[in-house]
Write an enzyme that holds these catalytic residues in place. Sequence first.
Site, PDB file in Angstrom:
ATOM      1  N   GLY A   6      42.168  50.954  43.902  1.00 37.03           N
ATOM      2  CA  GLY A   6      42.624  50.986  45.285  1.00 37.03           C
ATOM      3  C   GLY A   6      43.719  49.973  45.489  1.00 37.03           C
ATOM      4  O   GLY A   6      43.884  49.066  44.671  1.00 37.03           O
ATOM      5  N   SER A  34      41.621  46.981  49.855  1.00 35.76           N
ATOM      6  CA  SER A  34      40.795  48.186  50.011  1.00 35.76           C
ATOM      7  C   SER A  34      39.316  47.891  49.796  1.00 35.76           C
ATOM      8  O   SER A  34      38.520  48.806  49.613  1.00 35.76           O
ATOM      9  CB  SER A  34      41.285  49.284  49.062  1.00 35.76           C
ATOM     10  OG  SER A  34      41.246  48.839  47.725  1.00 35.76           O
ATOM     11  N   LYS A  46      37.726  46.498  47.280  1.00 36.20           N
ATOM     12  CA  LYS A  46      37.196  46.777  45.937  1.00 36.20           C
ATOM     13  C   LYS A  46      36.116  45.752  45.563  1.00 36.20           C
ATOM     14  O   LYS A  46      35.054  46.102  45.063  1.00 36.20           O
ATOM     15  CB  LYS A  46      38.317  46.720  44.886  1.00 36.20           C
ATOM     16  CG  LYS A  46      39.377  47.789  45.071  1.00 36.20           C
ATOM     17  CD  LYS A  46      40.433  47.729  43.977  1.00 36.20           C
ATOM     18  CE  LYS A  46      41.343  46.540  44.040  1.00 36.20           C
ATOM     19  NZ  LYS A  46      42.135  46.448  45.295  1.00 36.20           N
ATOM     20  N   GLU A 102      38.935  42.844  39.232  1.00 38.38           N
ATOM     21  CA  GLU A 102      40.346  42.661  38.848  1.00 38.38           C
ATOM     22  C   GLU A 102      40.625  43.247  37.449  1.00 38.38           C
ATOM     23  O   GLU A 102      41.279  42.634  36.604  1.00 38.38           O
ATOM     24  CB  GLU A 102      40.737  41.176  38.882  1.00 38.38           C
ATOM     25  CG  GLU A 102      40.508  40.495  40.212  1.00 38.38           C
ATOM     26  CD  GLU A 102      41.508  40.877  41.299  1.00 38.38           C
ATOM     27  OE1 GLU A 102      42.423  41.677  41.045  1.00 38.38           O
ATOM     28  OE2 GLU A 102      41.353  40.359  42.417  1.00 38.38           O
ATOM     29  N   ALA A 103      40.111  44.459  37.237  1.00 37.03           N
ATOM     30  CA  ALA A 103      40.150  45.069  35.904  1.00 37.03           C
ATOM     31  C   ALA A 103      41.556  45.391  35.425  1.00 37.03           C
ATOM     32  O   ALA A 103      41.779  45.621  34.234  1.00 37.03           O
ATOM     33  CB  ALA A 103      39.292  46.336  35.893  1.00 37.03           C
ATOM     34  N   GLN A 104      42.538  45.375  36.345  1.00 37.39           N
ATOM     35  CA  GLN A 104      43.922  45.614  35.911  1.00 37.39           C
ATOM     36  C   GLN A 104      44.394  44.563  34.916  1.00 37.39           C
ATOM     37  O   GLN A 104      45.318  44.809  34.144  1.00 37.39           O
ATOM     38  CB  GLN A 104      44.866  45.670  37.125  1.00 37.39           C
ATOM     39  CG  GLN A 104      45.125  44.349  37.842  1.00 37.39           C
ATOM     40  CD  GLN A 104      44.117  44.048  38.943  1.00 37.39           C
ATOM     41  OE1 GLN A 104      43.083  44.701  39.047  1.00 37.39           O
ATOM     42  NE2 GLN A 104      44.427  43.067  39.763  1.00 37.39           N
ATOM     43  N   CYS A 147      51.519  51.544  59.176  1.00 40.94           N
ATOM     44  CA  CYS A 147      51.261  52.777  59.929  1.00 40.94           C
ATOM     45  C   CYS A 147      49.819  53.212  59.686  1.00 40.94           C
ATOM     46  O   CYS A 147      49.007  52.418  59.240  1.00 40.94           O
ATOM     47  CB  CYS A 147      52.266  53.866  59.524  1.00 40.94           C
ATOM     48  SG  CYS A 147      51.900  54.638  57.925  1.00 40.94           S
ATOM     49  N   CYS A 192      52.132  52.597  52.528  1.00 42.19           N
ATOM     50  CA  CYS A 192      52.279  54.007  52.144  1.00 42.19           C
ATOM     51  C   CYS A 192      53.677  54.241  51.572  1.00 42.19           C
ATOM     52  O   CYS A 192      54.550  53.376  51.633  1.00 42.19           O
ATOM     53  CB  CYS A 192      52.014  54.923  53.346  1.00 42.19           C
ATOM     54  SG  CYS A 192      53.360  54.941  54.533  1.00 42.19           S
TER      55      CYS A 192
HETATM   56 ZN   LIG Z   1      52.943  53.416  56.212  1.00 43.72          ZN
END
Ligand SMILES: [Zn+2]
Length: 209
Positions: free
Chosen positions: A9, A13, A15, A105-107, A165, A199
């Site tokens: 995410g 988010s 996580k 933090e698996a990244q 947004c 986004c």
């Molecule tokens: Zn947006």
Amino acid sequence: MAKLYFRFGAMGSAKTLNLLAVAHNYRQQRKKVLLIKPQIDLRFGANAITSRAGLTCDADLLVSEKSYFTLKGNDLISHDSLKKDQKNEIVLDNKLDYSCFLVDEAQFLTKELVEALYEITILCNIPVIAYGLKTDFRNFLFEGSKRLLELSDTIEEIKTTCFYCEKKATHNIRLIGEKPVFTGETVDIGADEKYRPCCKMCLHKLKSR
Ligand SMILES: [Zn+2]
């Protein structure tokens, strides 16, 4: 057979909150979970797994790019690229009664550690749930996330809303002060003031300002 899960995410988010809730549920049932964290993340102290909502729990195991797992004297995965004295051996024999391994933090895992966790699900029948970002602020996959996307049995998105947004956030904006930046090193771990979920459309608008 136990599964490898990758739950990814954008920033913010929840996580880590999700990870801590899963750990809590296992422990409520008197089941053992192993909380794993890459050593690179020192935001809240070396050991702490801390969500932005304020919940915290100590990691049981810190791993680095030098870490590797062994099982009954055998490497789970070979690390030929590492010199012998660089290795940080983690012996799993006394960890086999765990019901689940959870990774925050698996990244930041190396691809070798992701491969070892994948093998643990097969050889030890222990499920592994890895939480992390998919891509960095430049929209490139992290090394750990790339291997997790390749190997995971189940890939799930933890969704959150764009900061600017109401659409779903799919990217992570890096900010210095309030100014978005689109270049720099991949790894520069920050708290809320340095990254925001965003986004695609808002990213485009910010980039073309
Ligand atoms: Zn947006």
